[in-house]
Motif scaffolding. Structure first.
Motif, PDB file in Angstrom:
ATOM      1  N   LEU A  55       0.838  -1.193   0.000  1.00  0.00           N
ATOM      2  CA  LEU A  55       0.000   0.000   0.000  1.00  0.00           C
ATOM      3  C   LEU A  55       0.875   1.245   0.000  1.00  0.00           C
ATOM      4  O   LEU A  55       1.943   1.269   0.620  1.00  0.00           O
ATOM      5  N   GLN A  57       0.772   5.830  -0.087  1.00  0.00           N
ATOM      6  CA  GLN A  57      -0.068   6.975   0.256  1.00  0.00           C
ATOM      7  C   GLN A  57       0.709   8.272   0.061  1.00  0.00           C
ATOM      8  O   GLN A  57       1.875   8.363   0.436  1.00  0.00           O
ATOM      9  N   THR A  67      -4.570   7.737  -2.002  1.00  0.00           N
ATOM     10  CA  THR A  67      -4.221   6.346  -1.737  1.00  0.00           C
ATOM     11  C   THR A  67      -5.161   5.443  -2.532  1.00  0.00           C
ATOM     12  O   THR A  67      -5.987   5.917  -3.299  1.00  0.00           O
ATOM     13  N   ASP A  68      -5.039   4.124  -2.331  1.00  0.00           N
ATOM     14  CA  ASP A  68      -5.894   3.194  -3.082  1.00  0.00           C
ATOM     15  C   ASP A  68      -7.323   3.227  -2.530  1.00  0.00           C
ATOM     16  O   ASP A  68      -7.564   3.632  -1.398  1.00  0.00           O
ATOM     17  N   GLU A  69      -8.263   2.793  -3.358  1.00  0.00           N
ATOM     18  CA  GLU A  69      -9.679   2.911  -3.008  1.00  0.00           C
ATOM     19  C   GLU A  69     -10.075   2.087  -1.782  1.00  0.00           C
ATOM     20  O   GLU A  69     -10.924   2.512  -1.000  1.00  0.00           O
ATOM     21  N   ASP A  70      -9.471   0.908  -1.583  1.00  0.00           N
ATOM     22  CA  ASP A  70      -9.796   0.098  -0.400  1.00  0.00           C
ATOM     23  C   ASP A  70      -9.389   0.810   0.878  1.00  0.00           C
ATOM     24  O   ASP A  70     -10.113   0.790   1.876  1.00  0.00           O
ATOM     25  N   THR A  71      -8.228   1.459   0.865  1.00  0.00           N
ATOM     26  CA  THR A  71      -7.765   2.197   2.041  1.00  0.00           C
ATOM     27  C   THR A  71      -8.654   3.410   2.281  1.00  0.00           C
ATOM     28  O   THR A  71      -8.960   3.740   3.429  1.00  0.00           O
ATOM     29  N   GLU A  73     -11.867   3.609   1.620  1.00  0.00           N
ATOM     30  CA  GLU A  73     -13.093   3.097   2.249  1.00  0.00           C
ATOM     31  C   GLU A  73     -12.873   2.779   3.723  1.00  0.00           C
ATOM     32  O   GLU A  73     -13.751   3.013   4.553  1.00  0.00           O
ATOM     33  N   GLU A  74     -11.689   2.287   4.053  1.00  0.00           N
ATOM     34  CA  GLU A  74     -11.374   1.917   5.438  1.00  0.00           C
ATOM     35  C   GLU A  74     -11.166   3.144   6.328  1.00  0.00           C
ATOM     36  O   GLU A  74     -11.582   3.151   7.488  1.00  0.00           O
ATOM     37  N   TYR A  84      -9.927  12.532   0.853  1.00  0.00           N
ATOM     38  CA  TYR A  84      -9.296  11.367   0.236  1.00  0.00           C
ATOM     39  C   TYR A  84      -9.581  11.334  -1.253  1.00  0.00           C
ATOM     40  O   TYR A  84     -10.701  11.634  -1.677  1.00  0.00           O
ATOM     41  N   PRO A  86      -8.439   8.920  -5.003  1.00  0.00           N
ATOM     42  CA  PRO A  86      -7.812   7.677  -5.463  1.00  0.00           C
ATOM     43  C   PRO A  86      -6.495   7.941  -6.204  1.00  0.00           C
ATOM     44  O   PRO A  86      -6.252   9.041  -6.707  1.00  0.00           O
TER      45      PRO A  86
END
Length: 181
Positions: A55, A57, A67-71, A73-74, A84, A86
């Motif tokens: 990962l 950022q 950062t990436d989309e999964d991060t 969402e978290e 945030y 993407p």
């Protein structure tokens, strides 16, 4: 005329809890329409990283985190602070003088200080036009991505009869020199 590319100075400040003094750095040429994802890959390759499945950022001074989309969402609690975005976002806010941080591997936290250098094209970059993120200057020793130190005194000597020597002999047998002397 607007610059056709950006120039970025990146310094590796710390990684795996170790601060670097002196800190290694690289100067990168960045073509237009580059995304943060492409910039991350370019920085990682310039710093000799070979396992890129970690990962990443970027944090910019205006409370923007890329950062990436999964991060996203978290971490995003919906408050709008920080904001945030993407990694596919283009580098629109990176102009001369802007500083930000880049973190590779959120577990080992390899922290980089980044500064966009003022530039006017044509700024000499070896190799001609820049088509991808490309390092063209740098300094310092690069640490191994996983902290392994290679001490030349610890490496075994390769002598006759070793596995490498046998492989080289087999290659020579299959492909003899064309002009033997």
């Amino acid at each position: 005329m607007a610059a056709r590319r950006k120039v970025l100075m990146v310094t590796l400040v710390s990684c795996r809890g170790e601060d670097f003094d002196p800190a290694p750095g690289r100067v990168l040429a960045i073509p237009p329409r580059t995304t943060y994802a492409a910039l991350a890959e370019g920085i990682d390759r310039a710093f000799g990283r070979y396992d890129l499945g970690h990962l990443v950022q970027f944090e910019l001074g205006d409370r923007l985190v890329v950062t990436d989309e999964d991060t996203i969402e978290e971490l995003d609690d919906g408050s709008g602070t920080p904001r945030y975005e993407p990694l596919e976002r283009p580098l629109t806010e990176l102009t001369g003088g802007v500083t930000f941080t880049y973190t590779f591997d959120l577990g080992d936290t390899c922290l980089h200080h980044c500064e966009v250098l003022p530039t006017k094209d044509p700024h000499p970059v070896p190799g001609g036009p820049v088509r991808q993120v490309m390092p063209f200057d740098g300094w310092g020793d690069l640490p191994d991505q996983y902290g392994r130190d290679l001490d030349p005194d610890d490496e075994p000597d390769i002598g006759p009869g070793s596995a490498l020597d046998q492989v080289l002999l087999r290659i020579e047998e299959k492909h003899p020199p064309r002009n033997p002397r």
